[in-house]
Design a protein around this motif. Structure first.
Motif, mmCIF file in Angstrom:
data_model
loop_
_atom_site.group_PDB
_atom_site.id
_atom_site.type_symbol
_atom_site.label_atom_id
_atom_site.label_comp_id
_atom_site.label_asym_id
_atom_site.label_seq_id
_atom_site.Cartn_x
_atom_site.Cartn_y
_atom_site.Cartn_z
ATOM 1 N N THR A 27 0.830 -1.207 0.000
ATOM 2 C CA THR A 27 0.000 0.000 0.000
ATOM 3 C C THR A 27 0.862 1.253 0.000
ATOM 4 O O THR A 27 0.576 2.223 -0.706
ATOM 5 C CB THR A 27 -0.924 0.003 1.236
ATOM 6 N N VAL A 28 1.941 1.230 0.796
ATOM 7 C CA VAL A 28 2.843 2.387 0.858
ATOM 8 C C VAL A 28 3.508 2.615 -0.497
ATOM 9 O O VAL A 28 3.566 3.744 -0.995
ATOM 10 C CB VAL A 28 3.902 2.186 1.957
ATOM 11 N N ARG A 29 4.005 1.517 -1.124
ATOM 12 C CA ARG A 29 4.661 1.661 -2.430
ATOM 13 C C ARG A 29 3.689 2.190 -3.478
ATOM 14 O O ARG A 29 4.047 3.044 -4.303
ATOM 15 C CB ARG A 29 5.236 0.315 -2.867
ATOM 16 N N ALA A 30 2.460 1.682 -3.435
ATOM 17 C CA ALA A 30 1.469 2.141 -4.418
ATOM 18 C C ALA A 30 1.166 3.625 -4.230
ATOM 19 O O ALA A 30 1.021 4.365 -5.214
ATOM 20 C CB ALA A 30 0.185 1.319 -4.276
ATOM 21 N N TYR A 31 1.098 4.074 -2.983
ATOM 22 C CA TYR A 31 0.801 5.487 -2.756
ATOM 23 C C TYR A 31 1.978 6.370 -3.169
ATOM 24 O O TYR A 31 1.782 7.436 -3.761
ATOM 25 C CB TYR A 31 0.471 5.727 -1.282
ATOM 26 N N VAL A 32 3.202 5.919 -2.871
ATOM 27 C CA VAL A 32 4.379 6.697 -3.278
ATOM 28 C C VAL A 32 4.438 6.786 -4.803
ATOM 29 O O VAL A 32 4.729 7.863 -5.361
ATOM 30 C CB VAL A 32 5.657 6.046 -2.719
ATOM 31 N N ALA A 33 4.149 5.673 -5.475
ATOM 32 C CA ALA A 33 4.140 5.699 -6.943
ATOM 33 C C ALA A 33 3.080 6.657 -7.466
ATOM 34 O O ALA A 33 3.292 7.379 -8.453
ATOM 35 C CB ALA A 33 3.894 4.293 -7.490
ATOM 36 N N GLU A 34 1.940 6.702 -6.791
ATOM 37 C CA GLU A 34 0.881 7.629 -7.188
ATOM 38 C C GLU A 34 1.332 9.074 -7.022
ATOM 39 O O GLU A 34 1.077 9.922 -7.891
ATOM 40 C CB GLU A 34 -0.363 7.355 -6.348
ATOM 41 N N LEU A 35 2.024 9.371 -5.901
ATOM 42 C CA LEU A 35 2.544 10.724 -5.693
ATOM 43 C C LEU A 35 3.552 11.099 -6.777
ATOM 44 O O LEU A 35 3.558 12.227 -7.273
ATOM 45 C CB LEU A 35 3.215 10.823 -4.320
ATOM 46 N N LEU A 36 4.413 10.144 -7.130
ATOM 47 C CA LEU A 36 5.416 10.420 -8.172
ATOM 48 C C LEU A 36 4.753 10.699 -9.514
ATOM 49 O O LEU A 36 5.194 11.578 -10.265
ATOM 50 C CB LEU A 36 6.388 9.245 -8.292
ATOM 51 N N ARG A 37 3.691 9.968 -9.798
ATOM 52 C CA ARG A 37 2.978 10.211 -11.060
ATOM 53 C C ARG A 37 2.331 11.590 -11.056
ATOM 54 O O ARG A 37 2.347 12.300 -12.068
ATOM 55 C CB ARG A 37 1.917 9.130 -11.297
ATOM 56 N N ARG A 38 1.768 11.976 -9.938
ATOM 57 C CA ARG A 38 1.128 13.297 -9.858
ATOM 58 C C ARG A 38 2.139 14.421 -10.090
ATOM 59 O O ARG A 38 1.803 15.452 -10.667
ATOM 60 C CB ARG A 38 0.484 13.495 -8.481
ATOM 61 N N HIS A 39 3.366 14.214 -9.601
ATOM 62 C CA HIS A 39 4.358 15.293 -9.621
ATOM 63 C C HIS A 39 5.542 14.931 -10.513
ATOM 64 O O HIS A 39 6.667 15.368 -10.250
ATOM 65 C CB HIS A 39 4.829 15.576 -8.186
ATOM 66 N N ARG A 40 5.295 14.163 -11.576
ATOM 67 C CA ARG A 40 6.410 13.714 -12.418
ATOM 68 C C ARG A 40 7.125 14.886 -13.096
ATOM 69 O O ARG A 40 8.347 14.843 -13.266
ATOM 70 C CB ARG A 40 5.927 12.691 -13.458
ATOM 71 N N ARG A 41 6.399 15.913 -13.477
ATOM 72 C CA ARG A 41 7.052 17.067 -14.102
ATOM 73 C C ARG A 41 7.966 17.782 -13.113
ATOM 74 O O ARG A 41 9.077 18.197 -13.469
ATOM 75 C CB ARG A 41 6.008 18.031 -14.649
ATOM 76 N N ALA A 42 7.500 17.951 -11.890
ATOM 77 C CA ALA A 42 8.327 18.613 -10.871
ATOM 78 C C ALA A 42 9.572 17.780 -10.568
ATOM 79 O O ALA A 42 10.667 18.330 -10.372
ATOM 80 C CB ALA A 42 7.518 18.843 -9.598
ATOM 81 N N PHE A 43 9.413 16.436 -10.538
ATOM 82 C CA PHE A 43 10.558 15.565 -10.315
ATOM 83 C C PHE A 43 11.552 15.686 -11.470
ATOM 84 O O PHE A 43 12.771 15.754 -11.256
ATOM 85 C CB PHE A 43 10.113 14.109 -10.165
#
Length: 593
Positions: A27-43
């Protein structure tokens, strides 16, 4: 590697202190991946500016190595002008992009932290009715305060800095491979020591930090419960027992604190030894390579400086990765609510009337222990029903079932033929509302507090709702009227005024069925009588189920249901039940004298 055992505790003492679940690694990995997708441009932007900053920082070692090489070749004129100009340009570029790295990293961290807070709030509000009510106070407080605070530092610093550190190491190693390939292999001589030390640490750290967080939650729970029930603790002379419990919880928590501190005290010397090994291996092996003619002195100089530069990003990675071990536990506790199925409602379910019916209902707060057993009850539209019975009989639980707060384990509770547990929560609240002793004034304006019930209401409707509960007088006397700030830090309201705001919200929501759990029982007699007159106007024309702790409420009801041992033992009017000389008659005689 020397080890110590983690703290040992009494098996009866809780090692976790939560009612809500802790998120699994998946669940933690899935949520972190979701956050990364939301902010992929900023990353991507952060990685881009960091790459430029690191490449600019590598210009110094490269220029110095080139200078040393020219000196070793016996150059007569070094022509330092171009070298100094390039170095100065590199410094300017590095400074500018380092500033951008910090800015972009901080912005990314704040955005992710805002997303996390919002996601937790939205998910928590969407939980099935009653889940948060059954959750432990200490656990909830520690999640929304301590865990958020720990994650704030991780989101603002750890995630951006870890990204920067990884990119930094990759680029430095790449530069070392390009400049002096034989030296790149010598850096790996320190890798086994670092891998063994980190493997030892990170196999123990996550579970230790989880236990530390659970220990803090247990401390918070013990202290919060003691403060909330302070008068009860004093009345029953439980002070010493509560102090001993708090001391035990603090002892368990600090034991885990000491254990995690010991883990770090082993890791950090290993890291320092790794740095020394890297630099020493590069210098010693590089010297041999120069003697053998495999590399020149300039390459050794550049390689040694690049190897020295590895110290900072490796330390950065390990420092913030350790921080993330703490943050990961807090993140798991926050995203644990994602593992609870949200309140699912069938949008097609709509009541066909106002008839409330409980049919052979069983309900319990714990598996295998039913509070209510085989309860059947009908409440006709416009009826005023009172639920009476001894304390702990299940009156309030039955009221919450009829209000759609809880879903029965067996049986059905329906409104107009539609099952309450299958209806969306918003639709249930449009028809049925629970009014109890608890009331809350939110920080904000009086208008905002009222609009919670119906966001589209105009000022005329808000004043009408206040007038309906006799609150318009004191409300108009406020300095800014509906715009007056109330709640913590604003205008202080009396308990009676706060309850009137709650009743005004009820008028605006306009449900046809109300479940009352002694809404005025915590007020002083004068305020209670005034508020009961206001409440009477609100109840006019509605179906009312009143949980009666004081029997004068039952005396005025159309129908009285006597709840004993989780069952409805008697049903009828006041006069009929008194004549029957059963359980209600005994209650009436004991209360009426």
């Amino acid at each position: 590697m020397i080890g110590v055992a983690p703290p040992a505790y009494d098996p009866a003492a809780p090692t976790t202190a939560h009612t809500l679940p802790v998120g699994s690694p998946g669940t933690v990995r899935a949520y972190v991946a979701e956050l990364l997708r939301r902010h992929r441009r900023a990353f991507a932007l952060l990685i881009g500016v960091n790459t430029v900053a690191v490449l600019a920082s590598m210009a110094g070692p490269w220029l110095l190595g080139d200078l040393v090489e020219r000196l070793s070749d016996g150059a007569k004129e070094l022509r330092l002008g171009p070298t100094v100009a390039l170095f100065a340009l590199a410094l300017v570029v590095q400074a500018a992009f380092v500033q951008q790295v910090r800015l972009r990293g901080a912005m990314l961290g704040e955005r992710m932290l805002a997303d996390l807070r919002e996601d937790f709030l939205v998910r928590a509000v969407g939980l099935p009715p009653g889940v948060l009510e059954r959750a432990g106070t200490g656990d909830l407080l520690s999640r929304i305060t301590t865990d958020i605070d720990r994650l704030a530092n991780a989101m603002r610093e750890a995630v951006p800095q870890l990204t920067i550190g990884v990119m930094w190491v990759a680029l430095l190693l790449g530069g070392l491979v390009v400049t002096a390939p034989p030296l790149a292999a010598t850096v790996l001589l320190a890798a086994p020591l670092l891998i063994v030390g980190c493997r030892w640490y990170f196999r123990r750290a996550p579970s230790a930090y989880r236990s530390e967080a659970a220990g803090y939650a247990a401390v918070a729970a013990a202290l919060t419960e003691t403060v909330d029930a302070g008068r009860t603790v004093e009345a029953h002379r439980l002070s010493n027992r509560r102090i001993r419990l708090s001391d035990q919880r603090v002892k368990e928590w600090t034991a885990w604190e000491r254990y995690t501190l010991w883990l770090r005290s082993v890791l950090f010397p290993v890291v320092n030894l790794t740095h020394t090994t890297v630099l020493g291996s590069v210098v010693l092996c590089g010297g041999v390579f120069v003697i053998q003619g495999w590399i020149d002195v300039g390459q050794l100089t550049t390689g040694a400086l690049l190897a020295q530069m590895l110290v900072e990003p490796v330390g950065l990675i390990l420092r913030w990765y350790d921080e993330l071990q703490v943050a990961q536990v807090s993140l798991a506790r926050l995203v644990g609510v994602r593992e609870i199925e949200p309140a699912a409602g069938d949008e097609s379910m709509a009541p066909g009337g106002r008839h409330v019916h409980a049919d052979r209902v069983h309900f319990g707060y714990r598996e295998g222990v039913d509070v209510l057993r085989r309860v059947s009850l009908e409440v006709a539209p416009g009826t005023r029903m009172a639920l009476v019975g001894p304390s702990g009989a299940g009156k309030s639980t039955l009221g919450r079932l009829l209000a759609g707060i809880y879903a029965p384990r067996e049986g059905r509770v329906t409104l107009g033929g539609a099952e309450l547990s299958r209806m969306p929560a918003e639709r249930v609240r449009a028809h049925v509302a629970l009014v109890n002793q608890e009331h809350h004034v939110f920080v904000g304006s009086l208008r905002d507090n009222l609009l919670l019930a119906r966001t589209a209401a105009g000022d005329d409707e808000l004043w009408s709702a206040l007038a309906a509960v006799d609150a318009d007088g004191w409300a108009r006397a406020l300095g800014d009227g509906l715009d007056t700030e109330v709640g913590s830090g604003g205008t202080a309201l009396t308990p009676a005024q706060a309850q009137q705001i709650a009743l005004a919200r009820l008028v605006l929501a306009d449900p046809h069925t109300l479940v009352l759990d002694e809404a005025t029982s915590l007020l002083d007699p004068r305020a209670a009588r005034h508020l009961e007159r206001s409440l009477a106007r609100v109840l006019d024309g509605r179906t009312v189920v009143a949980i009666a702790h004081r029997l004068h409420t039952a005396h005025d009801a159309d129908v009285i249901a006597v709840v004993e041992n989780g069952r409805v033992s008697e049903l009828g009017s006041h006069d009929r039940l008194v004549e029957a000389d059963g359980a209600y008659a005994a209650l009436w005689r004991s209360w009426h004298g």
